[in-house]
Design a protein around this motif. Sequence first.
Motif, PDB file in Angstrom:
ATOM      1  N   SER A   4     -28.276   6.229  48.121  1.00  0.00           N
ATOM      2  CA  SER A   4     -28.046   7.413  47.296  1.00  0.00           C
ATOM      3  C   SER A   4     -28.413   8.695  48.041  1.00  0.00           C
ATOM      4  O   SER A   4     -27.762   9.733  47.878  1.00  0.00           O
ATOM      5  CB  SER A   4     -28.849   7.313  45.996  1.00  0.00           C
ATOM      6  OG  SER A   4     -28.454   6.201  45.226  1.00  0.00           O
ATOM      7  N   HIS A  14     -20.187   2.030  44.243  1.00  0.00           N
ATOM      8  CA  HIS A  14     -21.099   3.060  44.743  1.00  0.00           C
ATOM      9  C   HIS A  14     -21.348   2.900  46.241  1.00  0.00           C
ATOM     10  O   HIS A  14     -21.319   3.879  46.998  1.00  0.00           O
ATOM     11  CB  HIS A  14     -22.410   2.977  43.960  1.00  0.00           C
ATOM     12  CG  HIS A  14     -23.551   3.693  44.585  1.00  0.00           C
ATOM     13  ND1 HIS A  14     -23.644   5.071  44.639  1.00  0.00           N
ATOM     14  CD2 HIS A  14     -24.680   3.217  45.194  1.00  0.00           C
ATOM     15  CE1 HIS A  14     -24.772   5.424  45.253  1.00  0.00           C
ATOM     16  NE2 HIS A  14     -25.403   4.318  45.596  1.00  0.00           N
ATOM     17  N   PHE A  37     -22.159  -0.976  41.158  1.00  0.00           N
ATOM     18  CA  PHE A  37     -22.965  -0.695  42.348  1.00  0.00           C
ATOM     19  C   PHE A  37     -22.172  -0.950  43.621  1.00  0.00           C
ATOM     20  O   PHE A  37     -22.374  -0.273  44.635  1.00  0.00           O
ATOM     21  CB  PHE A  37     -24.233  -1.556  42.324  1.00  0.00           C
ATOM     22  CG  PHE A  37     -25.241  -1.154  43.362  1.00  0.00           C
ATOM     23  CD1 PHE A  37     -26.034  -0.029  43.174  1.00  0.00           C
ATOM     24  CD2 PHE A  37     -25.394  -1.893  44.523  1.00  0.00           C
ATOM     25  CE1 PHE A  37     -26.964   0.356  44.131  1.00  0.00           C
ATOM     26  CE2 PHE A  37     -26.331  -1.530  45.481  1.00  0.00           C
ATOM     27  CZ  PHE A  37     -27.105  -0.400  45.293  1.00  0.00           C
ATOM     28  N   LYS A  58     -22.252   4.846  40.097  1.00  0.00           N
ATOM     29  CA  LYS A  58     -23.331   3.899  40.378  1.00  0.00           C
ATOM     30  C   LYS A  58     -23.666   3.064  39.158  1.00  0.00           C
ATOM     31  O   LYS A  58     -23.928   1.858  39.271  1.00  0.00           O
ATOM     32  CB  LYS A  58     -24.566   4.663  40.866  1.00  0.00           C
ATOM     33  CG  LYS A  58     -25.719   3.779  41.278  1.00  0.00           C
ATOM     34  CD  LYS A  58     -26.885   4.604  41.784  1.00  0.00           C
ATOM     35  CE  LYS A  58     -28.059   3.732  42.191  1.00  0.00           C
ATOM     36  NZ  LYS A  58     -29.205   4.548  42.681  1.00  0.00           N
TER      37      LYS A  58
END
Length: 306
Positions: free
Chosen positions: A66, A240, A237, A233
Amino acid sequence: MESANNNNNDDETFPTGQLKWRKVAYGGMQPGFDDNHTDESFLEEMVMNANVVKRDMLKVMLDSVSITQYLSIVTLVLLVWSYTLESAISDSFLLLLDIILLGLGFLVLLLTTRMLSLAYILKISFFITGLYILSPIYHTLTRSISSDSIWALTAFLIILHLFLHDYSGSTIQAPGVGEHHHPTFMSNISLNASIVASLLIASRLPSRLHVFAIVLFSLQVFLFAPLVTYCIKKYSFRLHLSLSLALMVATSMLVFRLHGLLFVFFLSSIVLITVVCPYWLIRIQEYKFEINGPWDEAKLCFNITE
């Protein structure tokens, strides 16, 4: 009175081995013991490393994605600023880019949350209209300030923004997106720093349309991109991770075309955040030592059944 005093004096003369020590709150005195006395049972309630979280290397590396993702996004913004200041990007291209980003953002919110309300769209429309009306003011905002001061202040604000940004997404507030939390003081400073940096860059552009387009682009990224990436997200995931990898690759290629030294610095930052820092965190975890016991401050627990 005399008999009572005699009884107290007799108690104080008892040998220590014949008395049973008990813990008295707030320094209560017990006959035959010192006020700092502890017996063998004092350490029986000691707990070591009760709140220490054991971390996995792969999990920490995945969590750091992230940070690298947002670092890539901010780097892309800086590249657009640089090319716009060099007149390599026209105002019409910037407006087209703004429309594409806005459309993609709405599409992602619609597909991931399915709760994109009309009121939310109206707020953004009013925001864009107000930004267009104020663009002439932004165009002449820093006319009396030298360009060197503008570049230095902008660099400082972007670094401040990156350091104080909320990478967990806990302050994201949007209809249907997780739990709502109030933004922290640090996240507000980070957001304000990015907005001021955008206005400083915009004030150095040649036309008012350039100013409107670049400010709209910057605010879409700094205000809208964290919400979009947070929704992606939460939705998937894997998606992401794929988006983060694509952003890092695209950013690396663009930075390499701009300057080789900047490419080395960007790539080193990615490796440091994704590999070195997680490894460092795992290694220093071995030296984590925490003890808890009856000497800690008491915690009140309220059990409300109704």
